[in-house]
Design a protein around this motif. Structure first.
Motif, PDB file in Angstrom:
ATOM      1  N   PRO A 168       4.320  18.291 -56.834  1.00 24.86           N
ATOM      2  CA  PRO A 168       4.102  16.799 -56.395  1.00 24.86           C
ATOM      3  C   PRO A 168       4.936  16.041 -58.076  1.00 24.86           C
ATOM      4  O   PRO A 168       5.081  15.016 -57.796  1.00 24.86           O
ATOM      5  CB  PRO A 168       2.685  16.433 -55.979  1.00 24.86           C
ATOM      6  N   GLN A 169       4.473  16.340 -58.994  1.00 24.54           N
ATOM      7  CA  GLN A 169       4.565  15.887 -60.326  1.00 24.54           C
ATOM      8  C   GLN A 169       5.708  16.537 -61.034  1.00 24.54           C
ATOM      9  O   GLN A 169       6.006  16.007 -62.162  1.00 24.54           O
ATOM     10  CB  GLN A 169       3.524  15.812 -61.175  1.00 24.54           C
ATOM     11  N   HIS A 170       6.158  17.580 -60.233  1.00 30.24           N
ATOM     12  CA  HIS A 170       7.367  18.280 -61.048  1.00 30.24           C
ATOM     13  C   HIS A 170       8.783  18.062 -60.181  1.00 30.24           C
ATOM     14  O   HIS A 170       9.242  17.005 -60.014  1.00 30.24           O
ATOM     15  CB  HIS A 170       6.893  19.618 -61.012  1.00 30.24           C
ATOM     16  N   VAL A 171       9.303  19.268 -59.777  1.00 27.43           N
ATOM     17  CA  VAL A 171      10.413  19.041 -58.930  1.00 27.43           C
ATOM     18  C   VAL A 171      10.100  18.993 -57.389  1.00 27.43           C
ATOM     19  O   VAL A 171       9.422  19.885 -56.870  1.00 27.43           O
ATOM     20  CB  VAL A 171      11.208  20.454 -59.112  1.00 27.43           C
ATOM     21  N   ARG A 172      10.646  17.960 -56.646  1.00 31.74           N
ATOM     22  CA  ARG A 172      10.348  17.980 -55.239  1.00 31.74           C
ATOM     23  C   ARG A 172      11.718  18.181 -54.496  1.00 31.74           C
ATOM     24  O   ARG A 172      12.668  17.793 -54.934  1.00 31.74           O
ATOM     25  CB  ARG A 172       9.671  16.300 -54.819  1.00 31.74           C
ATOM     26  N   MET A 173      11.509  18.653 -53.193  1.00 28.25           N
ATOM     27  CA  MET A 173      12.727  18.943 -52.647  1.00 28.25           C
ATOM     28  C   MET A 173      12.576  18.479 -51.165  1.00 28.25           C
ATOM     29  O   MET A 173      11.495  18.533 -50.308  1.00 28.25           O
ATOM     30  CB  MET A 173      12.942  20.293 -52.582  1.00 28.25           C
ATOM     31  N   GLY A 174      13.781  17.819 -50.481  1.00 29.95           N
ATOM     32  CA  GLY A 174      13.787  17.384 -49.092  1.00 29.95           C
ATOM     33  C   GLY A 174      15.134  17.869 -48.622  1.00 29.95           C
ATOM     34  O   GLY A 174      15.905  18.445 -48.969  1.00 29.95           O
ATOM     35  N   PHE A 205      12.576  17.769 -43.535  1.00 29.80           N
ATOM     36  CA  PHE A 205      11.494  17.097 -44.119  1.00 29.80           C
ATOM     37  C   PHE A 205      11.845  16.273 -45.481  1.00 29.80           C
ATOM     38  O   PHE A 205      13.031  16.756 -46.227  1.00 29.80           O
ATOM     39  CB  PHE A 205      10.525  18.509 -44.727  1.00 29.80           C
ATOM     40  N   ASP A 206      10.865  15.523 -45.748  1.00 35.03           N
ATOM     41  CA  ASP A 206      11.060  14.672 -46.875  1.00 35.03           C
ATOM     42  C   ASP A 206      10.848  15.165 -48.294  1.00 35.03           C
ATOM     43  O   ASP A 206       9.912  16.385 -48.508  1.00 35.03           O
ATOM     44  CB  ASP A 206      10.277  13.241 -46.787  1.00 35.03           C
ATOM     45  N   LEU A 207      10.776  14.719 -49.463  1.00 36.43           N
ATOM     46  CA  LEU A 207      10.308  15.037 -50.681  1.00 36.43           C
ATOM     47  C   LEU A 207       8.777  15.119 -50.802  1.00 36.43           C
ATOM     48  O   LEU A 207       8.458  16.135 -51.420  1.00 36.43           O
ATOM     49  CB  LEU A 207      10.860  13.976 -51.682  1.00 36.43           C
ATOM     50  N   THR A 208       8.048  14.434 -49.876  1.00 38.05           N
ATOM     51  CA  THR A 208       6.619  14.413 -50.066  1.00 38.05           C
ATOM     52  C   THR A 208       6.032  15.324 -49.121  1.00 38.05           C
ATOM     53  O   THR A 208       4.671  15.557 -48.823  1.00 38.05           O
ATOM     54  CB  THR A 208       6.176  13.078 -50.116  1.00 38.05           C
ATOM     55  N   THR A 209       6.826  16.023 -47.884  1.00 42.14           N
ATOM     56  CA  THR A 209       6.235  16.751 -46.899  1.00 42.14           C
ATOM     57  C   THR A 209       5.699  18.094 -47.523  1.00 42.14           C
ATOM     58  O   THR A 209       4.499  18.290 -46.945  1.00 42.14           O
ATOM     59  CB  THR A 209       7.362  17.092 -46.053  1.00 42.14           C
ATOM     60  N   TYR A 210       6.285  18.750 -48.227  1.00 51.90           N
ATOM     61  CA  TYR A 210       5.781  19.851 -48.698  1.00 51.90           C
ATOM     62  C   TYR A 210       5.841  20.251 -50.421  1.00 51.90           C
ATOM     63  O   TYR A 210       6.956  19.974 -50.764  1.00 51.90           O
ATOM     64  CB  TYR A 210       6.644  21.346 -48.300  1.00 51.90           C
ATOM     65  N   LEU A 211       4.793  20.539 -50.850  1.00 51.90           N
ATOM     66  CA  LEU A 211       4.786  20.267 -52.521  1.00 51.90           C
ATOM     67  C   LEU A 211       4.512  21.606 -53.114  1.00 51.90           C
ATOM     68  O   LEU A 211       4.100  21.514 -54.204  1.00 51.90           O
ATOM     69  CB  LEU A 211       3.557  19.185 -52.796  1.00 51.90           C
ATOM     70  N   ASP A 212       4.757  22.801 -52.503  1.00 52.27           N
ATOM     71  CA  ASP A 212       4.604  24.006 -53.250  1.00 52.27           C
ATOM     72  C   ASP A 212       5.576  24.836 -52.574  1.00 52.27           C
ATOM     73  O   ASP A 212       6.285  24.722 -51.573  1.00 52.27           O
ATOM     74  CB  ASP A 212       3.183  24.643 -53.164  1.00 52.27           C
ATOM     75  N   THR A 213       6.113  25.794 -53.493  1.00 51.86           N
ATOM     76  CA  THR A 213       7.047  26.685 -52.999  1.00 51.86           C
ATOM     77  C   THR A 213       7.144  27.511 -51.785  1.00 51.86           C
ATOM     78  O   THR A 213       8.067  27.620 -51.101  1.00 51.86           O
ATOM     79  CB  THR A 213       7.394  27.689 -54.289  1.00 51.86           C
ATOM     80  N   LYS A 214       5.912  27.885 -51.691  1.00 50.10           N
ATOM     81  CA  LYS A 214       5.566  28.563 -50.403  1.00 50.10           C
ATOM     82  C   LYS A 214       5.733  27.823 -49.128  1.00 50.10           C
ATOM     83  O   LYS A 214       6.329  28.459 -48.076  1.00 50.10           O
ATOM     84  CB  LYS A 214       4.144  29.449 -50.331  1.00 50.10           C
ATOM     85  N   ALA A 215       5.140  26.789 -48.987  1.00 49.33           N
ATOM     86  CA  ALA A 215       5.236  25.891 -48.106  1.00 49.33           C
ATOM     87  C   ALA A 215       6.954  25.483 -47.830  1.00 49.33           C
ATOM     88  O   ALA A 215       7.055  25.346 -46.660  1.00 49.33           O
ATOM     89  CB  ALA A 215       4.396  24.562 -48.247  1.00 49.33           C
ATOM     90  N   LEU A 216       7.419  25.069 -48.910  1.00 50.86           N
ATOM     91  CA  LEU A 216       8.882  24.737 -48.701  1.00 50.86           C
ATOM     92  C   LEU A 216       9.423  25.825 -48.001  1.00 50.86           C
ATOM     93  O   LEU A 216      10.471  25.714 -47.261  1.00 50.86           O
ATOM     94  CB  LEU A 216       9.462  24.386 -50.193  1.00 50.86           C
ATOM     95  N   ASP A 244      11.425  19.459 -66.034  1.00 46.54           N
ATOM     96  CA  ASP A 244       9.858  19.043 -65.471  1.00 46.54           C
ATOM     97  C   ASP A 244       9.951  18.492 -64.254  1.00 46.54           C
ATOM     98  O   ASP A 244       9.218  18.494 -63.245  1.00 46.54           O
ATOM     99  CB  ASP A 244       8.962  18.497 -66.516  1.00 46.54           C
ATOM    100  N   GLU A 245      10.748  17.268 -64.071  1.00 47.89           N
ATOM    101  CA  GLU A 245      10.815  16.301 -63.145  1.00 47.89           C
ATOM    102  C   GLU A 245      11.918  16.053 -62.629  1.00 47.89           C
ATOM    103  O   GLU A 245      12.963  15.521 -63.351  1.00 47.89           O
ATOM    104  CB  GLU A 245      10.006  15.123 -63.454  1.00 47.89           C
ATOM    105  N   SER A 246      12.179  16.151 -61.256  1.00 46.20           N
ATOM    106  CA  SER A 246      13.381  15.774 -60.353  1.00 46.20           C
ATOM    107  C   SER A 246      13.006  15.820 -58.976  1.00 46.20           C
ATOM    108  O   SER A 246      12.305  16.443 -58.594  1.00 46.20           O
ATOM    109  CB  SER A 246      14.506  17.015 -60.689  1.00 46.20           C
ATOM    110  N   ASP A 247      14.208  15.279 -58.356  1.00 49.11           N
ATOM    111  CA  ASP A 247      14.027  15.124 -56.989  1.00 49.11           C
ATOM    112  C   ASP A 247      15.255  15.679 -56.332  1.00 49.11           C
ATOM    113  O   ASP A 247      16.267  15.078 -56.809  1.00 49.11           O
ATOM    114  CB  ASP A 247      13.825  13.780 -56.535  1.00 49.11           C
TER     115      ASP A 247
END
Length: 1632
Positions: free
Chosen positions: A656-662, A674-685, A619-622
């Motif tokens: 934002p409350q699940h898996v984030r990626m930078g 890009f940082d972990l909080t820059t893009y918060l959905d799969t398509k934007a990432l 559910d939740e990871s960075d």
């Protein structure tokens, strides 16, 4: 002078003619034995004069051949309407009588029935009675001479003739149809097909035909020559005198029967006891009598008392019996046997020694002279155990080469395209190349070859590559094998890279039979290092989705082999020290090939699904990716890294409350993309990753690792709580600074690091980065990243996937003598690694270990240890048993340890993992069946030369069989096995999408501790759910006297916040007004409070109470009101809760009522509730569909199994809402013929459908699925209830338990063209590879080992059927088309496309193609604009973005342009501005037709990047004719999908379709959120359209070239007498 010149010309002509004859004789001097039949067309169309030319032609050929009874025999047949037997092969055995027969050959006249004539010569000429010597291994040749089209079919008769072993040449004269000639002749046409304009032309083709025939005869002589055999007898000196006498007399008989001698069957003899003593070697004697005399004098030297018998030592010594200096002929392809005559069990280990000699290609035969069958099985090859020393029974074994059939391993892998790329360089030599032919013949023999099954192609190469066999050349295996026997050998250099490129561009293409929907496989066979680079060529081949295997022989470079092969090398690279080692390699290679083909269809999709399921539970990871951007990385490498990252995105819940990626890239210094909080959905990432650019520089990995620390610290602060943190490092080289310190600091910070090394990376440095070898991965090239993602995903996701999945696991390890001490230690490490991945504990996974050999030894049972440390200690103390291999007995023995009396837990999952390295000496099938019948799922892991059939008998499932070449490779299986043990395909895992409200009793009767137990129960539900705005939402209402909402469904969207809110709850106190609370809760499921009933999200109310309601009267009405709104009520009673009231609230559904006697038990109740809760949220979102079931009712299905299948079908039907406006259902059965049950419009009532299904009758018969699929197409027509709306899906579900006996592909393709989506369930022996041909996707293919497994996949099947496509969206694509034509004559009247014929012809078709973009789940509107841009960037001509019209395209083509246009920076800038001012589309594509870049390539690349950054989705370039290097244009391209490595050119086949697919890839990404699309193959070319309008007059052409010199004229009249010649020299004086 003129006369002298004429004389000189005359003499040159005579000499040339004579030299041609001499050349033909030289070509035929080695073609000494053959049977040749001429089949001559005698139809009326030939005429008497031309038929005389035929006689002359035959005469000239026969003159050159060496005719004789034991040499070349010739037969002749003539045909027209009928076929005439002129003379047979045994009628004329000398040249004179043969020539006389040809001179008097009558001319028959009549029609042309060639097919009938081909059948005639097969039946009448190529027989022993007619003089054919096919049984004496003599080449069989047919030469067909015809001048017209046959009125009957020639393809089948010709194929049957070739399958009869006849090599067919075809000579076509005049109007003979080339397609018929190609069907008649052997492949390739260049060698076996001649065409001439008229019969007079036969004179000039005699020599060519002779050369071709004689070369073919010579090659066939080599292929057909008897390889004989080398047989060595190794006799136990302790056998009784009676047994010995029997053996010796039998051996003498055998020697006489096989006529043993040095040139034929060679014999050797030795005896053994403590030592091995050779009596004579294979080459000691020259003739049979010498061998017989020596055998008669052979005596045993019995061992003294107490002297050990050492067969193991003797087998090791026997390896030297077969060396060439001792008469072994492995290098000549001779089969080799070692016959061991044994009297008793050996005193030393034999299994490993036997394996060593078998690995040299020697077949070991075990013959009993007192030894038990079990003793013989320890060393004998499978199928070569004999119970007496009567060696005459070996006559056929020695003399007749065993025919190779499709192996068990390859029966399931029956659909693939396999191309063999074979080195034929000069270093190989004739004899070794013959061994390669034999090797190829063996491999292809093991495959199920056919046009609709496995297709085979062959390319040989030296300095250049030669395509011998395309993928669509042969229809069946027989013809392929016949060709391989005579595969030409040319010699030369070793340009492997060029051969790989050639194969990619010319063999793996649809025009030559490649089927992109099926697996593409290349097998490279080479004996040395390539003289050109192989890395890029192999990479390009693999990029075309070709799975590459590399086989190295002798001087091959192992590093180069690994560069060419696909990943991992352990399953794709094979290296042997000599050509003779190819024979034993065959089994290993074909098993690996077929295993991988099968697993890619069945196992890989299952594994991919399992990993996806496992990772969605995380559910939740960075995550941060740290990728190398140094100068050593190519742009294509960087692209592959981005693809790897994008696939990663699609595996996890991004949010934002699940898996984030930078993402950070680094070279000399790091750069945050890009940082972990820059893009918060799969398509934007995904879009952000695609836009990351490669710059280059140094490699300071340490500095980059230090840079990451601050971002992980910031990540912790941006979360509500601590979550797992991961860093994935990808690098291709050694760092220029230290990595250890920065990496240690990150790990101390709690960051888990994975390191992926590519190419020249340092393994030790990668280990310093991760601190754990299990998190280090290495690949040869960047394209292999896609092959290791599963291993990384598994490592990351196992901990979450294995939470709360208790079960019983026993590992059963082979401890036999065949396993070395080193391998035994590696096996123990593997067992510990698997256990280490499991969630071991008293309430979690229990583990037991047993080892076995001839006996069994329990290491520890399921209830002995509950800690990994204790288990590891016990495993370390295991000792090697070193006896035989009785796997069956071990499975029978281990069964008891799954019983409850021995610590087993029958209500949980139970699994056995069997690890073995050999063949079991006892039966395994029955013990395994009994264990599986107890509910134990068995996995089989085989190492080395295991019997895969036995492993399948043990597991009853090919997808639970794993085979590795050695124990080193076991570590590759740890993650996969560990994930499977967590039961990832279980029905109930996490709740993914639901609205759940807890209605919690907070009355005074509940104290604080008891209320805490209620909170812990709620926490367990939340923890086992995926919480999120689009996932599962939670709300809480407390009640007592009053009712109060504590938080609503739209209050919290993260697990942390929900859990915190739950923990903060306080009991209100008071009475228990449950009815009031139920009524109050209805409103909170509405949209105002976050309810999603409108989106068909399941809604659940969980009532938790400890006593009777204060207001019981309203319980029914208030709970009915909830159900009226679609809310499902679960009643959970604690302590004194009233059972009747709980049942009332649950709607009288006992499955939704749960009770515990105390609050402590409530804390763990979720494990009991979980399955029912999963059922409640499992809602089918497909409301309308046409669903047809096609059920196998063949005789292989028992009545009980048939009933299970009907019940399964009925259960699936019950999952849908049936009705006129909802789901329609139809059912048919099939066996020999299809049988209609009911159409889609027959029933609208679910109960009636179920009743009909359950009352169906089983008729039995064969399995003709192809015929049934053709019939089922009629079900999907309006006349039978199918609906034509494109929004209503058409589904077909096929259930079958066997292989279809007819072809299924065409019928399946017809269904696909109708829009029918097919699902298939392979049961038992059904071939999943064949069924995938029907489904077109492994994602719609399900497999079960037996009918009893059908209920286990019910939910999986219904979930797949219920997957709802996203609603269509509107999307606009603007395509700008530009032209770079810099080479112009600048003459009046020129138009845009002048000088470019292909562009002029194809541009309308290309533009029409690209205007038809189709979206996966979007409605696409395409607009096209044209622009002609001057060198300075100004517009010379342009249009707006508008829908396609023919008129605009025609205007563009004819637009007058006399000056050159250039592909320069100005052009790209102009198009960038054009898109900015004129386009508002979501997708923007620039398409440029170019004759080559006209600016510095890096400048263009930079401008292209600015174009991309401006929002343009893709830039495609199409190379025009005569472009020197199309690859240069690729430097400026971007946005292309699969196939990006292939440059686009105007001359490509289906260039319009190819461009369309690239644009569709871009539209899928932008409009549909899909990274790539699997396209079907191009359909056949349509019928010609109407003639187009007349074009404008072309430019005046250039003056033509002078014509060719004419032929020699008629002979002129005699000239005047010439002058007297010079007096000659005096002759030699004569004899007296």
């Amino acid at each position: 002078m003129e006369v002298t010149t004429r004389l000189l010309i005359f003499f040159i002509f005579i000499i040339t003619a004579c030299s041609g004859s001499v050349s033909a004789q030289r070509d035929c001097e080695n073609a000494t034995v053959a049977d040749i039949v001429f089949l001559v067309d005698g139809s009326t169309s030939i005429g008497p004069q031309s038929f005389q030319e035929v006689r002359n032609f035959l005469h000239n050929i026969i003159e050159v051949l060496d005719i004789g009874r034991n040499k070349i025999r010739v037969g002749l047949a003539q045909y027209s309407d009928d076929t005439y037997q002129e003379f047979l092969l045994n009628e004329h055995t000398d040249k004179n009588s043969l020539l006389a027969a040809v001179e008097t050959l009558p001319y028959r006249t009549g029609g042309t029935e060639t097919g009938k004539a081909l059948d005639f010569i097969r039946e009448k000429y190529f027989t022993a009675r007619a003089g054919s010597r096919v049984n004496e291994r003599v080449p069989q040749i047919a030469v067909v001479l015809t001048d017209g089209e046959s009125v009957d079919d020639v393809e089948l008769p010709a194929r049957q003739l070739r399958q009869h072993g006849v090599t067919v040449f075809a000579i076509g004269v005049g109007d003979a149809v080339r397609s018929q000639l190609q069907a008649i002749a052997n492949w390739p046409p260049d060698d076996f097909l001649l065409t001439i304009d008229n019969y007079q032309g036969l004179r000039g083709r005699t020599e060519k035909l002779l050369r071709s025939v004689c070369i073919s005869v010579e090659r066939q002589q080599t292929a057909l020559q008897d390889r004989f055999a080398d047989t060595f007898f190794l006799v136990d000196s302790s056998i009784s005198q009676q047994q010995f006498n029997l053996f010796r007399s039998e051996l003498v008989k055998l020697i006489n029967q096989v006529n043993a001698s040095a040139p034929t069957y060679r014999i050797g003899l030795a005896q053994f006891d403590q030592d091995t003593r050779v009596d004579f070697y294979l080459n000691t004697f020259r003739n049979r009598q010498q061998i017989v005399n020596k055998v008669r004098r052979f005596r045993l030297t019995p061992p003294t008392n107490g002297q050990p018998l050492r067969l193991g030592s003797a087998l090791l010594s026997a390896q030297d019996f077969y060396t060439s200096d001792r008469g072994g002929r492995a290098d000549q392809g001779s089969r080799q046997f070692l016959v061991v005559v044994s009297g008793k069990e050996s005193d030393d280990p034999v299994i490993r020694a036997a394996r060593k000699i078998k690995s040299k290609g020697v077949t070991v035969v075990g013959m009993s002279a007192g030894a038990t069958e079990e003793t013989l099985q320890q060393f004998a090859s499978p199928g070569y155990v004999f119970t007496s020393p009567r060696v005459t029974s070996l006559k056929n074994t020695i003399m007749i080469e065993k025919k190779e059939e499709v192996t068990e391993d390859c029966k399931g892998a029956n659909v693939a395209d396999i191309v063999f790329i074979v080195d034929e360089s000069g270093s190989i030599g004739d004899s070794n190349f013959q061994l390669i032919r034999t090797f190829l013949h063996s491999i292809v023999s093991s495959l199920d070859v056919g046009l609709n099954r496995v297709r085979v192609g062959i390319v040989t190469y030296s300095d250049s590559a030669t395509p011998h066999v395309y993928l669509d050349t042969f229809r069946d295996k027989a013809e392929a094998l016949q060709f391989i026997k005579t595969l030409p050998y040319r010699r030369g250099g070793t340009n492997t890279g060029a051969a790989l490129n050639f194969t990619r561009d010319n063999i793996f293409i649809e025009e030559k039979g490649s089927r992109k929907d099926f697996q593409q496989v290349a097998v490279i066979i080479t004996d040395g290092q390539s003289q050109d680079d192989v890395s890029e060529a192999a990479r390009s081949l693999r990029d075309k989705n070709v799975n590459v295997y590399a086989v190295g022989i002798e001087n091959a470079d192992i590093t180069e082999l690994e560069k060419m092969a696909s990943h991992p090398p352990s399953t794709h690279v094979f290296n042997v020290t000599s050509f003779t080692d190819l024979k034993p390699l065959k089994t290993e290679l074909q098993r690996t090939l077929c295993d991988n083909i099968f697993k890619r269809v069945v196992t890989e999709n299952t594994r991919k699904t399992n990993i996806k399921e496992a990772c969605t539970q995380k559910d939740e990871s960075d995550f941060f990716f740290l990728i190398d951007d140094s100068g050593s990385i190519e742009h294509s490498d960087f692209y592959d890294m981005k693809k790897f990252i994008i696939e990663f995105l699609h595996t996890f819940h991004i949010g934002p409350q699940h898996v984030r990626m930078g993402l950070v890239k680094y070279a000399g210094s790091p750069t945050l993309e890009f940082d972990l909080t820059t893009y918060l959905d799969t398509k934007a990432l995904e879009k952000a990753v695609e836009q990351v650019q490669h710059i280059g520089g140094g490699t300071n990995t340490g500095r980059a690792l230090s840079f990451m620390s601050r971002y992980f610290q910031a990540a912790t602060q941006s979360r509500e709580g601590k979550v797992p943190q991961y860093l994935i490092v990808i690098t291709d080289g050694k760092s220029q600074d230290s990595v250890k310190g920065p990496a240690d600091e990150l790990r101390e910070q709690g960051v888990t690091i994975f390191a992926i090394g590519v190419k020249n990376s340092s393994q030790s440095e990668l280990l310093e980065i991760t601190g754990d070898s299990k998190r280090v991965f290495y690949v040869q090239d960047f394209d292999a990243l896609r092959t290791i993602n599963k291993e990384i995903f598994t490592e990351i996701c196992i901990p979450d996937a294995c939470k709360n999945v208790p079960g019983d696991l026993i590992l059963l390890a082979d401890s036999s003598e065949s396993i070395t001490n080193e391998d035994y230690l590696q096996m123990k490490d593997f067992i510990k690694s698997v256990i280490n991945k499991a969630k071991v504990g008293q309430d979690q996974v229990h583990v037991g270990v047993m080892q076995y050999s001839s006996n069994n030894r329990l290491v520890f049972d399921l209830s002995q240890y509950y800690s990994k440390e204790e288990m590891f200690g016990a495993i370390d103390r295991m000792t090697h048993m070193k006896e035989g291999t009785k796997t069956g007995a071990a499975i029978a023995a281990v069964s008891q340890y799954f019983d409850e009396a021995n610590g087993g837990r029958p209500h949980l999952w139970r699994k056995l993992v069997v690890i073995t390295d050999g063949v079991s000496n006892d039966p395994v099938k029955v013990p395994a069946e009994r264990l599986r019948a107890k509910g134990v799922k068995i996995y089989g892991i085989g190492v080395g030369r295991v019997n895969s059939t036995q492993l399948k008998e043990i597991t009853a499932s090919s997808d639970r069989v794993f085979i590795k070449r050695n124990f080193d490779a076991l570590e590759e299986l740890v993650g996969q096995i560990a994930l499977d043990l967590c039961d990832p395909d279980r029905d109930c895992k996490k709740i993914q999408e639901a609205d759940i409200i807890f209605l919690v009793d907070g009355s005074t009767s509940i104290n604080d501790d008891q209320f805490q137990s209620m909170l812990k129960f709620m926490e367990s539900v939340v923890n086992d759910s995926s919480v999120g705005e689009t996932l599962t939402r939670f709300g809480v209402i407390t009640f007592a006297t009053d009712v109060s909402s504590q938080f609503t469904l739209n209050k919290y969207y993260s697990k942390h916040s929900v859990l915190k809110a739950v923990r903060d709850l306080k009991p209100p106190g008071g009475d228990t007004y449950t009815s009031k609370a139920l009524k109050y809760s209805v409103q909170y499921f509405g949209s105002k409070y976050g309810g999603r009933a409108a989106q068909k999200v399941p809604q659940i109310l969980m009532v938790i109470t400890d006593g009777a309601a204060t207001d019981p009267a309203g319980l029914k009405s208030s709970s009915d009101e909830l159900r009226k709104h679609g809310v499902k009520v679960f009643s959970i009673g604690v302590f004194e809760a009233n059972r009747e009231e709980l049942l009332t609230m649950a709607g009288d559904d006992p499955s939704k009522v749960f009770s515990v006697t105390n609050f402590k038990d409530l804390e763990t109740l979720y494990q009991v509730i979980s399955p029912e809760l999963c059922d409640a949220v499992d809602v089918c979102k497909v409301e309308k569909a046409d669903l047809v079931f096609l059920l196998d009712q063949s005789s292989s299905i028992s009545s009980d199994d048939y009933t299970i299948m009907l019940n399964f079908t009925a259960t699936v039907v019950k999952s849908f809402k049936i009705g006129q406006d909802f789901v329609h259902v139809g059912v048919a059965q099939f066996s020999d013929d299809p049988q209609d049950e009911f159409y889609l419009n027959e029933y609208n009532n679910k109960e009636e459908i179920v009743k009909h299904i359950l009352n169906m009758k089983h008729s039995g018969g064969e399995t003709n699925l192809g015929k049934a699929l053709k019939r089922i197409a009629d079900y999907f027509t309006p006349a039978h209830g199918s609906r034509t709306s494109p929004t209503i899906p058409k589904y077909l579900v096929v259930l079958s338990d066997g292989n279809s006996q007819d072809e299924v592909v065409d019928a399946a393709n017809d269904l696909k063209s109708m829009g029918v989506v097919t699902f298939a369930i392979a049961i038992g022996d059904a071939n999943p590879v064949q069924l995938q041909q029907i489904t077109g996707s492994s994602e719609r293919l399900f497999t079960v080992t037996s009918f009893s497994g059908l209920p286990d996949i019910t939910r999986k099947v219904t979930d797949k059927l219920c997957e709802q496509d996203e609603p269509a969206k509107d999307c606009t694509i603007d395509i700008a088309v530009g032209f770079d034509i810099s080479q112009r004559r600048e003459s009046p009247g020129e138009v845009l496309v002048s000088g470019h014929t292909k562009l002029q012809t194809l541009l309308p078709e290309i533009i029409h193609y690209v205007s038809t973009v189709q979206g996966i789940n979007a409605t696409i509107k395409t607009n096209i604009a044209f622009a002609v841009v001057g060198p300075d960037g100004s517009f010379w001509y342009d249009t707006n973005f508008e829908p396609y019209t023919e008129e605009v395209v025609r205007k563009v083509i004819t637009w007058p342009v006399t000056r050159p246009t250039y592909l320069n920076r100005a052009m790209l800038t102009t198009f960038k501005d054009m898109f900015k001012t004129k386009s508002r589309a979501q997708v923007k594509v620039l398409l440029i037709f170019s004759d080559g870049p006209d600016d510095d390539i890096m400048s263009l690349k930079n401008e292209s990047e600015l174009l991309r950054q401006s929002g343009v989705s893709g830039l495609l370039t199409v190379a025009l004719e005569d472009v020197h290097d199309p690859h240069q244009l690729q430097w400026i391209e971007f946005g292309r999908g699969l196939g990006y490595g292939l440059p686009l050119s105007i001359g490509m086949y289906s260039i319009g379709s190819t461009i369309l697919k690239q644009i569709e890839t871009m539209s899928d990404q932008e409009c549909c959120g899909v990274f790539c699309r699997c396209s079907g193959s191009d359909g056949p070319r349509g019928i010609p359209g109407k003639p187009g309008s007349k074009g404008i007059p072309g430019l005046k052409g250039r003056q033509g070239f002078p014509g060719e010199e004419g032929t020699m004229g008629d002979r002129g009249p005699p000239g005047p007498d010439g002058p007297k010649g010079i007096q000659g020299c005096p002759g030699v004086r004569g004899f007296k």
